[in-house]
Motif scaffolding. Structure first.
Motif, PDB file in Angstrom:
ATOM      1  N   LEU A  81       0.826  -1.208   0.000  1.00  0.00           N
ATOM      2  CA  LEU A  81       0.000   0.000   0.000  1.00  0.00           C
ATOM      3  C   LEU A  81       0.862   1.260   0.000  1.00  0.00           C
ATOM      4  CD1 LEU A  81      -2.773  -1.164   2.459  1.00  0.00           C
ATOM      5  CD2 LEU A  81      -3.133  -0.459   0.069  1.00  0.00           C
ATOM      6  N   SER A  82       1.948   1.246   0.750  1.00  0.00           N
ATOM      7  CA  SER A  82       2.863   2.394   0.761  1.00  0.00           C
ATOM      8  C   SER A  82       3.515   2.574  -0.605  1.00  0.00           C
ATOM      9  CB  SER A  82       3.928   2.217   1.840  1.00  0.00           C
ATOM     10  OG  SER A  82       3.326   2.171   3.111  1.00  0.00           O
ATOM     11  N   ALA A  83       3.846   1.471  -1.252  1.00  0.00           N
ATOM     12  CA  ALA A  83       4.421   1.547  -2.600  1.00  0.00           C
ATOM     13  C   ALA A  83       3.396   2.098  -3.596  1.00  0.00           C
ATOM     14  CB  ALA A  83       4.918   0.173  -3.041  1.00  0.00           C
ATOM     15  N   ALA A  84       2.133   1.694  -3.444  1.00  0.00           N
ATOM     16  CA  ALA A  84       1.082   2.221  -4.317  1.00  0.00           C
ATOM     17  C   ALA A  84       0.922   3.729  -4.114  1.00  0.00           C
ATOM     18  CB  ALA A  84      -0.238   1.500  -4.053  1.00  0.00           C
ATOM     19  N   ALA A  85       0.947   4.157  -2.862  1.00  0.00           N
ATOM     20  CA  ALA A  85       0.865   5.590  -2.567  1.00  0.00           C
ATOM     21  C   ALA A  85       2.059   6.322  -3.157  1.00  0.00           C
ATOM     22  CB  ALA A  85       0.776   5.818  -1.063  1.00  0.00           C
ATOM     23  N   LEU A  86       3.222   5.722  -3.002  1.00  0.00           N
ATOM     24  CA  LEU A  86       4.439   6.318  -3.557  1.00  0.00           C
ATOM     25  C   LEU A  86       4.320   6.487  -5.070  1.00  0.00           C
ATOM     26  CD1 LEU A  86       7.447   7.166  -3.467  1.00  0.00           C
ATOM     27  CD2 LEU A  86       8.016   4.727  -3.510  1.00  0.00           C
ATOM     28  N   LEU A  87       3.880   5.454  -5.750  1.00  0.00           N
ATOM     29  CA  LEU A  87       3.726   5.537  -7.205  1.00  0.00           C
ATOM     30  C   LEU A  87       2.695   6.602  -7.598  1.00  0.00           C
ATOM     31  CD1 LEU A  87       3.883   1.770  -8.215  1.00  0.00           C
ATOM     32  CD2 LEU A  87       5.629   3.542  -8.580  1.00  0.00           C
ATOM     33  N   ALA A  88       1.621   6.697  -6.843  1.00  0.00           N
ATOM     34  CA  ALA A  88       0.610   7.714  -7.133  1.00  0.00           C
ATOM     35  C   ALA A  88       1.182   9.117  -6.942  1.00  0.00           C
ATOM     36  CB  ALA A  88      -0.623   7.504  -6.252  1.00  0.00           C
ATOM     37  N   LEU A  89       1.976   9.309  -5.899  1.00  0.00           N
ATOM     38  CA  LEU A  89       2.594  10.624  -5.674  1.00  0.00           C
ATOM     39  C   LEU A  89       3.627  10.946  -6.750  1.00  0.00           C
ATOM     40  CD1 LEU A  89       2.904  10.526  -1.800  1.00  0.00           C
ATOM     41  CD2 LEU A  89       1.470  12.085  -3.144  1.00  0.00           C
ATOM     42  N   VAL A  90       4.341   9.943  -7.218  1.00  0.00           N
ATOM     43  CA  VAL A  90       5.249  10.161  -8.341  1.00  0.00           C
ATOM     44  C   VAL A  90       4.433  10.549  -9.575  1.00  0.00           C
ATOM     45  CG1 VAL A  90       6.889   9.032  -9.904  1.00  0.00           C
ATOM     46  CG2 VAL A  90       7.117   8.743  -7.429  1.00  0.00           C
ATOM     47  N   GLY A  91       3.262   9.943  -9.730  1.00  0.00           N
ATOM     48  CA  GLY A  91       2.361  10.342 -10.813  1.00  0.00           C
ATOM     49  C   GLY A  91       1.964  11.807 -10.701  1.00  0.00           C
ATOM     50  N   VAL A  92       1.676  12.262  -9.486  1.00  0.00           N
ATOM     51  CA  VAL A  92       1.368  13.679  -9.257  1.00  0.00           C
ATOM     52  C   VAL A  92       2.530  14.541  -9.734  1.00  0.00           C
ATOM     53  CG1 VAL A  92       1.105  15.446  -7.457  1.00  0.00           C
ATOM     54  CG2 VAL A  92      -0.255  13.353  -7.342  1.00  0.00           C
ATOM     55  N   GLN A  93       3.739  14.158  -9.355  1.00  0.00           N
ATOM     56  CA  GLN A  93       4.914  14.947  -9.728  1.00  0.00           C
ATOM     57  C   GLN A  93       5.137  14.965 -11.233  1.00  0.00           C
ATOM     58  OE1 GLN A  93       7.728  12.857  -7.131  1.00  0.00           O
ATOM     59  NE2 GLN A  93       7.965  14.750  -5.944  1.00  0.00           N
ATOM     60  N   ILE A  94       4.983  13.825 -11.872  1.00  0.00           N
ATOM     61  CA  ILE A  94       5.197  13.740 -13.325  1.00  0.00           C
ATOM     62  C   ILE A  94       4.166  14.582 -14.068  1.00  0.00           C
ATOM     63  CG2 ILE A  94       5.067  12.172 -15.312  1.00  0.00           C
ATOM     64  CD1 ILE A  94       6.422  10.054 -13.484  1.00  0.00           C
ATOM     65  N   VAL A  95       2.897  14.435 -13.704  1.00  0.00           N
ATOM     66  CA  VAL A  95       1.843  15.205 -14.365  1.00  0.00           C
ATOM     67  C   VAL A  95       2.059  16.698 -14.136  1.00  0.00           C
ATOM     68  CG1 VAL A  95      -0.636  15.699 -14.395  1.00  0.00           C
ATOM     69  CG2 VAL A  95       0.157  13.332 -14.344  1.00  0.00           C
ATOM     70  N   SER A  96       2.403  17.060 -12.914  1.00  0.00           N
ATOM     71  CA  SER A  96       2.645  18.479 -12.623  1.00  0.00           C
ATOM     72  C   SER A  96       3.788  19.018 -13.468  1.00  0.00           C
ATOM     73  CB  SER A  96       2.955  18.682 -11.138  1.00  0.00           C
ATOM     74  OG  SER A  96       1.845  18.358 -10.343  1.00  0.00           O
ATOM     75  N   GLN A  97       4.917  18.311 -13.451  1.00  0.00           N
ATOM     76  CA  GLN A  97       6.122  18.799 -14.122  1.00  0.00           C
ATOM     77  C   GLN A  97       5.986  18.833 -15.636  1.00  0.00           C
ATOM     78  OE1 GLN A  97       8.661  20.143 -12.437  1.00  0.00           O
ATOM     79  NE2 GLN A  97       9.488  20.737 -14.399  1.00  0.00           N
ATOM     80  N   PHE A  98       5.350  17.814 -16.208  1.00  0.00           N
ATOM     81  CA  PHE A  98       5.319  17.718 -17.659  1.00  0.00           C
ATOM     82  C   PHE A  98       3.969  18.075 -18.283  1.00  0.00           C
ATOM     83  CE2 PHE A  98       8.756  14.865 -16.299  1.00  0.00           C
ATOM     84  CZ  PHE A  98       9.804  15.480 -16.959  1.00  0.00           C
ATOM     85  N   GLY A  99       2.947  18.257 -17.446  1.00  0.00           N
ATOM     86  CA  GLY A  99       1.632  18.666 -17.946  1.00  0.00           C
ATOM     87  C   GLY A  99       1.293  20.091 -17.567  1.00  0.00           C
ATOM     88  N   ASN A 100       1.185  20.365 -16.275  1.00  0.00           N
ATOM     89  CA  ASN A 100       0.728  21.673 -15.807  1.00  0.00           C
ATOM     90  C   ASN A 100       1.804  22.759 -15.846  1.00  0.00           C
ATOM     91  OD1 ASN A 100      -1.017  19.517 -14.144  1.00  0.00           O
ATOM     92  ND2 ASN A 100      -2.251  21.294 -14.672  1.00  0.00           N
ATOM     93  N   VAL A 101       3.020  22.444 -15.438  1.00  0.00           N
ATOM     94  CA  VAL A 101       4.074  23.468 -15.369  1.00  0.00           C
ATOM     95  C   VAL A 101       4.368  24.083 -16.736  1.00  0.00           C
ATOM     96  CG1 VAL A 101       6.527  23.853 -14.858  1.00  0.00           C
ATOM     97  CG2 VAL A 101       5.071  22.674 -13.202  1.00  0.00           C
TER      98      VAL A 101
END
Length: 154
Positions: A81-101
């Protein structure tokens, strides 16, 4: 004690991110979409100043806490579950950096007093990226809450 401390950081971090993103999705974005372009651009710039650098730091703290939980948490279910949360947060970072920013940079480069007539409205694309990262943030919160609940169970 370490697992509890990491769990607290993971839940608070992912909870703040999910909450802020949810509020932006249901309140801020509809408001921004209703504004004329000349009003939208300066407001978008001002809103961005409030979110940077605090949101990346909060996401980063939650990521580090989840990395810690993957390493030291008791039991495979908590680690998964912690790994799933980690992957989801990495998804947040990727989308932010390469989509929204990149969209933020384009908006920040435009003079609201002289928006080119052929300038494409960035709001629909920004909203789509934001919805995706909001889904990732909510997934991270749920996974972190479940992991911490399992870790605390007798």
């Amino acid at each position: 004690m370490l697992v509890q401390a990491l769990g607290i950081v993971a839940i608070i971090g992912s909870g703040i991110v999910a909450g802020v993103f949810f509020a932006v999705a249901v309140s801020v974005l509809p408001t921004l979409t209703a504004l004329p372009m000349g009003t939208y651009i300066p407001l978008h710039k001002e809103l961005g100043k409030g979110y940077h650098p605090s949101m990346p730091l909060i996401v980063g703290a939650a990521v580090l806490a989840d990395i810690g939980l993957v390493v030291v948490a008791p039991g495979t279910p908590v680690r998964v579950l912690s790994a799933a949360a980690l992957l989801a947060l990495v998804g947040v970072q990727i989308v932010s950096q390469f989509g929204n920013v990149p969209i933020n940079r384009r908006v920040n480069a435009v003079d609201p007093e002289s928006v080119p007539a052929d300038w494409p409205d960035p709001r629909p694309l920004w909203r789509g990226w934001h919805r995706l990262r909001t889904a990732f943030a909510l997934l991270a919160l749920v996974a972190n809450a479940a992991a911490v609940a399992l870790a605390a169970a007798p």
